[in-house]
Design a protein around this motif. Structure first.
Motif, PDB file in Angstrom:
ATOM      1  N   VAL A 166       4.681   3.878   2.760  1.00  0.00           N
ATOM      2  CA  VAL A 166       4.625   2.631   1.997  1.00  0.00           C
ATOM      3  C   VAL A 166       4.550   1.496   3.010  1.00  0.00           C
ATOM      4  CG1 VAL A 166       5.815   1.128   0.373  1.00  0.00           C
ATOM      5  CG2 VAL A 166       5.964   3.601   0.100  1.00  0.00           C
ATOM      6  N   ASP A 175       0.842  -1.193   0.000  1.00  0.00           N
ATOM      7  CA  ASP A 175       0.000   0.000   0.000  1.00  0.00           C
ATOM      8  C   ASP A 175       0.878   1.243   0.000  1.00  0.00           C
ATOM      9  OD1 ASP A 175      -2.551  -1.336   0.231  1.00  0.00           O
ATOM     10  OD2 ASP A 175      -2.013  -1.776   2.311  1.00  0.00           O
ATOM     11  N   PHE A 235       0.555   5.445   0.472  1.00  0.00           N
ATOM     12  CA  PHE A 235      -0.288   6.551   0.890  1.00  0.00           C
ATOM     13  C   PHE A 235       0.472   7.856   0.672  1.00  0.00           C
ATOM     14  CE2 PHE A 235      -1.473   2.881   3.459  1.00  0.00           C
ATOM     15  CZ  PHE A 235      -2.836   2.826   3.226  1.00  0.00           C
TER      16      PHE A 235
END
Length: 66
Positions: free
Chosen positions: A12, A2, A4
């Motif tokens: 991360v 993920d 952001f």
């Protein structure tokens, strides 16, 4: 994995089960983040382009494979 894009930083989150902190290598070159890890026969490699060019890696956290 993920990513952001926060106001003044990028987070991360990568899940790498079976690895310990010493097995994980993180490299930043311009806007490309490379995460690699290896232990016994387990191998992990991921290159990803970040939404912008960060100034550097300011903090790394590791907890139970994440």
């Amino acid at each position: 994995m993920d990513i952001f894009d926060e106001h003044n930083h990028i987070n991360v989150i990568a899940e790498i089960p079976g690895m310990e902190e010493k097995d994980i290598k993180i490299d930043l070159n311009a806007d490309i983040l490379t995460i690699s890890a290896g232990k016994n026969k387990l191998k992990y490699f991921r290159k990803l382009r970040l939404p912008c060019k960060p100034k550097g890696i300011t903090r790394k956290l590791y907890k139970n494979g994440i």
